[in-house]
Design a protein around this motif. Structure first.
Motif, short mmCIF file in Angstrom:
data_model
loop_
_atom_site.label_atom_id
_atom_site.label_comp_id
_atom_site.label_asym_id
_atom_site.label_seq_id
_atom_site.Cartn_x
_atom_site.Cartn_y
_atom_site.Cartn_z
N UNK A 73 0.81 -1.23 0.00
CA UNK A 73 0.00 0.00 0.00
C UNK A 73 0.84 1.28 0.00
N UNK A 74 2.11 1.16 0.34
CA UNK A 74 3.01 2.32 0.26
C UNK A 74 3.23 3.04 1.58
N UNK A 75 2.33 2.84 2.52
CA UNK A 75 2.42 3.53 3.81
C UNK A 75 2.36 2.47 4.92
N UNK A 76 2.68 2.87 6.15
CA UNK A 76 2.47 1.91 7.25
C UNK A 76 1.13 2.21 7.92
N UNK A 77 0.53 1.16 8.40
CA UNK A 77 -0.82 1.28 8.98
C UNK A 77 -0.70 1.27 10.51
N UNK A 78 -1.39 2.19 11.14
CA UNK A 78 -1.39 2.29 12.60
C UNK A 78 -2.42 1.29 13.16
#
Ligand SMILES: O=C(O)[C@H](O)[C@@H](O)[C@H](O)[C@H](O)CO
Ligand SMILES: [Mg+2]
Length: 396
Positions: free
Chosen positions: A358-363
């Motif tokens: 997805x390109x980002x990290x998920x919190x």
């Protein structure tokens, strides 16, 4: 190879609301594989939070046990099973969210962001346009003042709905009010900023044509959903009698449905939503379909930060990109925090995020803490899709 072992729908809510009722919750889908990989997707809530939540559970039955690395094969198989996929918004958004999560997993497994899996990016920064910026704007002065702030932040384009409560028909009073708002915005932003007019698919063709004739002197870059979504005859009539660019696509839920509008020349700027069109699997085909017909893409991107992250990945690979829609600067903080605020807008652009998948990290902790039981959204007189407060004057 890893098998899909678990699919969990998560409804997230917070007391801090979004700019529209239906953006006040987020529906996230978490997919887990037999070897412990995790991927995330996002589904569209609208007024169907419970239905979408339940549909994700149903669609999951078709995906669990399948290979996580084969989103195309899984989509084709589910299309066959579902039978009404191209007729059901709930199925379409559930399938899209699961599909996104699978691409996320494939990317994570290979250590590459989705854009790399799809041929690589054609730009490093995604140009975006602003939406959601005109909360509580009613008078032309309100619109002008808020529009100036948007331009100050570096945006080169902004979208708004100047039609207040008008629905189906518009009379002289409505035309005059809309014109005054658009004129005020044009004067406030100057000639180098694109003005995008949102109709929210709510006029009959004759009224939409009157609107186009009245507003064309302000040089709007596009007229979005000028007639009701299913009114193809009305759209043909609109096309015949106006010369402005038509934007549409947020309610399209299949590749072949999209092909009708594109091949008939009924759209100039296509706005597929990666959370209904069929995820990344169908999204990439829609980009090529549009490219073949010289139609530009501006992904519809009005819900949450996971949708936004996928829209950035896909905008990165789209040669025929106009601009990506963006609410990010008007998101409630919790939505930004879900992706650790990694997709900031600088000078009207977002740098393409390049973490795997997805390109980002998920919190994940935040997601856990925002989880609520799905429940019905209240129906109010102010329609669910409006930017909040813009109808206030008409409600008192
Ligand atoms: O193009 C869009 O973004 C959509 O039509 C909507 O999603 C609304 O604009 C939004 O809900 C207003 O807040
Ligand atoms: Mg719209």
């Amino acid at each position: 190879m890893a098998k899909i072992s678990e699919i969990e729908p998560l409804v997230l809510a917070h007391t801090e609301k979004g700019s529209a009722t239906w953006a006040s919750v987020m529906i996230v889908v978490k997919v887990v594989t037999s070897n412990g990989m995790v991927g995330y997707g996002e589904a569209v809530p609208t007024l169907r939070v419970i239905n979408v939540y339940n549909t994700i559970k149903q669609v999951s039955k078709g995906y669990i046990g399948k290979e996580a690395e084969e989103p195309e094969e899984n989509y084709q198989e589910w299309y066959k099973q579902d039978f009404y996929l191209a007729r059901s918004f709930e199925s379409a958004t559930a399938t899209s969210a699961i599909d996104q999560a699978l691409w996320d997993i494939v990317g994570k497994e290979l250590g590459a962001p989705i854009y790399k899996l799809l041929g690589g990016k054609v730009r490093d920064k995604i140009p975006v346009y602003a939406n959601g910026w005109y909360q509580d704007a009613i008078t032309p002065e309100d619109f002008a003042e808020k529009a100036k702030e948007v331009v100050k932040r570096g945006y080169k384009a902004l979208k708004f709905d100047p039609f207040g409560p008008y629905y189906n028909w518009i009379d002289e009073k409505g035309l005059k009010e809309a014109e005054e708002r658009v004129k005020a915005v044009r004067e406030a932003v100057g000639n180098d900023v694109d003005i995008l007019i949102e109709h929210h698919g709510r006029f009959n063709a004759d009224s939409a044509i009157l609107i186009a004739k009245r507003l064309e002197k302000y040089n709007p870059m596009f007229m979005e959903e000028p007639v009701h979504h299913e009114d193809i005859e009305g759209l043909r009539k609109y096309r015949q009698h106006t010369s402005l660019n038509i934007a549409l696509g947020e309610r399209l839920i299949s590749l072949k449905e999209t092909a009708v509008y594109v091949s008939e020349g009924l759209v100039n700027i296509l706005q597929p939503d990666l959370c209904n069109i069929g995820g990344i699997t169908i999204g990439r085909k829609v980009i090529s379909l549009a490219e073949a017909f010289d139609v530009e893409i501006a992904f519809h991107n009005a819900f949450g930060s996971i949708q936004n992250a996928y829209s950035l990945q896909m905008s990165a690979i789209t040669p025929n990109l106009y601009l990506l829609e963006n609410f990010y600067d008007w998101f409630p903080q919790w939505k930004r925090d879900i992706v650790f605020d990694e997709t900031k807008i600088e000078n009207g652009h977002v740098k393409v995020p390049d973490k795997p998948g997805i390109g980002v990290s998920i919190n994940e902790k935040l997601i856990e803490s925002l989880k609520v039981e799905p429940k019905e959204l209240e129906v109010q007189e102010e329609p669910v899709w409006v930017v909040k407060g813009t109808w206030k004057k008409y409600l008192t």
